[in-house]
Design an enzyme around this catalytic site. Structure first.
Site, PDB file in Angstrom:
ATOM      1  N   ARG A  90       0.901  -0.981  -0.064  1.00 32.14           N
ATOM      2  CA  ARG A  90       0.205   0.030   0.286  1.00 32.14           C
ATOM      3  C   ARG A  90       0.696   1.030   0.010  1.00 32.14           C
ATOM      4  NH1 ARG A  90      -1.704   2.621   4.864  1.00 32.14           N
ATOM      5  NH2 ARG A  90      -3.442   4.625   3.970  1.00 32.14           N
ATOM      6  N   ARG A 241      -8.221  15.375  12.652  1.00 35.53           N
ATOM      7  CA  ARG A 241      -7.991  16.087  12.524  1.00 35.53           C
ATOM      8  C   ARG A 241      -8.901  16.701  11.907  1.00 35.53           C
ATOM      9  NH1 ARG A 241      -6.905  11.511   7.193  1.00 35.53           N
ATOM     10  NH2 ARG A 241      -6.000  10.463   9.598  1.00 35.53           N
ATOM     11  N   ASP A 282     -11.793   9.340  19.906  1.00 31.53           N
ATOM     12  CA  ASP A 282     -12.760   8.295  19.200  1.00 31.53           C
ATOM     13  C   ASP A 282     -14.404   8.410  18.872  1.00 31.53           C
ATOM     14  OD1 ASP A 282     -14.503   5.148  19.522  1.00 31.53           O
ATOM     15  OD2 ASP A 282     -12.135   5.151  19.791  1.00 31.53           O
ATOM     16  N   GLY A 332     -18.628   4.032   9.701  1.00 32.86           N
ATOM     17  CA  GLY A 332     -19.136   3.811   8.614  1.00 32.86           C
ATOM     18  C   GLY A 332     -20.254   2.499   8.408  1.00 32.86           C
TER      19      GLY A 332
HETATM   20  P1  ADP Z   1      -8.788   3.872  10.397  1.00 32.41           P
HETATM   21  O1  ADP Z   1      -9.301   5.336   9.511  1.00 32.41           O
HETATM   22  O2  ADP Z   1      -7.419   4.416  11.444  1.00 32.41           O
HETATM   23  O3  ADP Z   1      -8.917   2.625   9.482  1.00 32.41           O
HETATM   24  P2  ADP Z   1     -11.265   2.943  11.020  1.00 32.41           P
HETATM   25  O4  ADP Z   1     -11.892   2.924   9.461  1.00 32.41           O
HETATM   26  O5  ADP Z   1     -10.617   1.415  12.608  1.00 32.41           O
HETATM   27  O6  ADP Z   1      -9.861   3.532  11.514  1.00 32.41           O
HETATM   28  O7  ADP Z   1     -12.414   3.001  12.062  1.00 32.41           O
HETATM   29  C1  ADP Z   1     -12.402   4.259  13.423  1.00 32.41           C
HETATM   30  C2  ADP Z   1     -13.295   4.907  13.689  1.00 32.41           C
HETATM   31  O8  ADP Z   1     -14.396   3.774  13.848  1.00 32.41           O
HETATM   32  C3  ADP Z   1     -13.187   5.256  15.156  1.00 32.41           C
HETATM   33  O9  ADP Z   1     -13.547   6.065  15.638  1.00 32.41           O
HETATM   34  C4  ADP Z   1     -14.146   4.296  16.646  1.00 32.41           C
HETATM   35  O10 ADP Z   1     -14.339   4.415  17.645  1.00 32.41           O
HETATM   36  C5  ADP Z   1     -15.209   4.190  15.573  1.00 32.41           C
HETATM   37  N1  ADP Z   1     -16.221   2.733  15.869  1.00 32.41           N
HETATM   38  C6  ADP Z   1     -14.876   1.686  15.210  1.00 32.41           C
HETATM   39  N2  ADP Z   1     -16.815   0.620  15.718  1.00 32.41           N
HETATM   40  C7  ADP Z   1     -17.583   1.570  16.185  1.00 32.41           C
HETATM   41  C8  ADP Z   1     -18.729   1.488  16.737  1.00 32.41           C
HETATM   42  N3  ADP Z   1     -19.214   0.687  17.296  1.00 32.41           N
HETATM   43  N4  ADP Z   1     -19.474   2.314  17.079  1.00 32.41           N
HETATM   44  C9  ADP Z   1     -19.315   3.996  16.263  1.00 32.41           C
HETATM   45  N5  ADP Z   1     -18.172   4.237  16.104  1.00 32.41           N
HETATM   46  C10 ADP Z   1     -17.065   3.014  16.221  1.00 32.41           C
END
Ligand code: ADP
Length: 400
Positions: A90, A241, A282, A332
């Site tokens: 990547r 950000r 988070d 999402g």
């Molecule tokens: P990255 O951009 O680092 O790949 P991810 O796609 O793993 O990040 O997304 C991380 C985000 O997803 C965090 O803000 C986390 O709180 C959120 N997240 C994960 N599970 C849940 C959930 N069940 N409800 C709400 N947000 C969630």
């Protein structure tokens, strides 16, 4: 055929080994703390795990350890690296040089390194990992690079240019590049398959919402606009950000706080967003604080939903239509609250979701819109590693 997928950061080397006969993960892990110590966590698809502190002065030692855990000890999954057909990497920034994935040559590694000015945190470590990998894997094993920016190279100039003096573009390559392209490309094709349509016949708004978030307008399978810009700072509010802000606010705050350009960049990239507004980056913390009535958390939540709605509206306008909106990424895929918040009050765009179904959907491919919704709304789990492995396989096969 087994493909190793590598995602190298400045101090980490994440990997996945995939069996492409069934696209299953055979092993995965992370070599962390490169240059400042060393630590490895290695897991196998059948549930074995190894974790240890190591000595990783550079990416080369981390790669050597990766080879060791794949070929020996309690996490052994292959006899030797010659069982691996190719390695897919990547790469965050391919600028306007790379509009598709390609086989790695020494010249390409140098070009990736030369782009470090545009992505200082990412591209130099990618180049280090590519060189380290070459040293460690058997000679002749093909390596392929897959760029986060490549999918967005189809954007027209009216979408990617900024209203700054033209020399900024000519001399310094300042323009919108867009990111998360591997994810947007993967989920758009998964969505088309699930809808039983050709992606070429669809107008999609893809919402990749995670720690970093980007929204992309995908018309006929091609990215025509995206919310992230010159760097992954632009667009909607994110974990740490800021997303888009008036550039004058940036120079004003830098002056007030006495921050240098790189300190101001840190302020916007690492101390802003949900973190700066609420105290936590988070989204789960933001949601639970909002549920308890915390005003700043409610504001941050409202801002995210509102900004995403604006992107959906503006992208429907520029595509002159909208067949589907999809949600992916950690937020999402998992947060029904954000999906509900975004899809509420969007009936003008033909968006109507089944609230019960949305609330019970988490991390799986599901249509959450009602049967009479003109625009379909889907949750589509992303899998960037799988797309990198598929691209790698396709390119290696092409060369045969
Ligand atoms: P990255 O951009 O680092 O790949 P991810 O796609 O793993 O990040 O997304 C991380 C985000 O997803 C965090 O803000 C986390 O709180 C959120 N997240 C994960 N599970 C849940 C959930 N069940 N409800 C709400 N947000 C969630």
């Amino acid at each position: 055929m087994k493909i190793l997928v590598v995602n190298a950061g400045s101090s980490s080397l994440k990997y996945q080994l995939l069996d492409m006969t069934n696209e299953e993960v055979i092993a995965k892990g992370n070599c962390d703390r490169i240059g400042i110590g060393g630590h490895i966590v290695a897991k196998t698809g059948d549930g074995r795990k190894f974790e240890a502190d190591c000595d990783f002065p550079t990416h080369t030692e981390a790669f050597e350890k990766l080879v060791e855990v794949l070929t020996s000890g309690e996490t052994k999954v292959i006899d030797s690296m010659s069982e691996i057909s190719a390695v897919g990497h990547r790469i965050v920034q391919g600028a306007d040089i790379f509009d598709h994935s390609c086989l790695v040559t020494d010249e390409i590694i140098d070009q990736i390194d030369d782009l470090a000015e545009l992505a200082p945190v990412h591209n130099h470590p990618h180049a280090l990992a590519l060189r380290a990998c070459k040293k460690v894997i058997p000679e002749g094993t093909p390596q392929v690079v897959v760029f986060d920016t490549a999918f967005h190279q189809t954007m027209p100039p009216k979408a990617f240019m900024f209203g700054m003096p033209y020399e900024c573009y000519e001399k310094f390559h300042v323009r919108k590049y867009g990111f998360h392209g591997t994810s947007h490309r993967f989920v758009a094709s998964e969505l088309a398959r699930a809808m039983g349509k050709d992606v070429k016949d669809l107008k999609i708004v893809s919402c990749h919402l995670g720690n970093g978030s980007s929204i992309t307008a995908i018309d006929g399978g091609k990215s025509v606009d995206t919310s992230m810009g010159f760097t992954p700072l632009d667009g909607v509010i994110m974990g740490t950000r800021s997303g888009a802000v008036d550039p004058s606010a940036v120079t004003f705050v830098a002056k007030k706080l006495g921050l240098s350009p790189s300190e101001m960049s840190d302020y916007l990239n690492k101390k802003s967003g949900f973190l700066g507004l609420t105290g936590s980056s988070d989204n789960r913390d933001v949601q639970s604080a909002a549920n308890e009535g915390d005003e700043k958390a409610l504001l941050a939540d409202d801002m995210l939903n509102y900004e995403i709605q604006k992107y959906i509206g503006s992208y429907a306008a520029v595509m002159n239509g909208l067949d589907a909106v999809l949600f992916t990424g950690g937020i999402g895929e998992n947060s029904w609250e954000v999906r509900e918040g975004v899809c509420t009050g969007m009936d003008y765009f033909g968006i109507k979701i089944d609230k019960e179904l949305n609330r019970s959907t988490r991390g799986k491919l599901v249509k959450i819109s009602t049967p009479d919704s003109k625009t379909e709304v889907w949750v589509v789990p992303t899998n960037e590693e799988l797309l990198i492995a598929r691209d790698t396989l396709a390119i290696v096969n092409e060369g045969k």
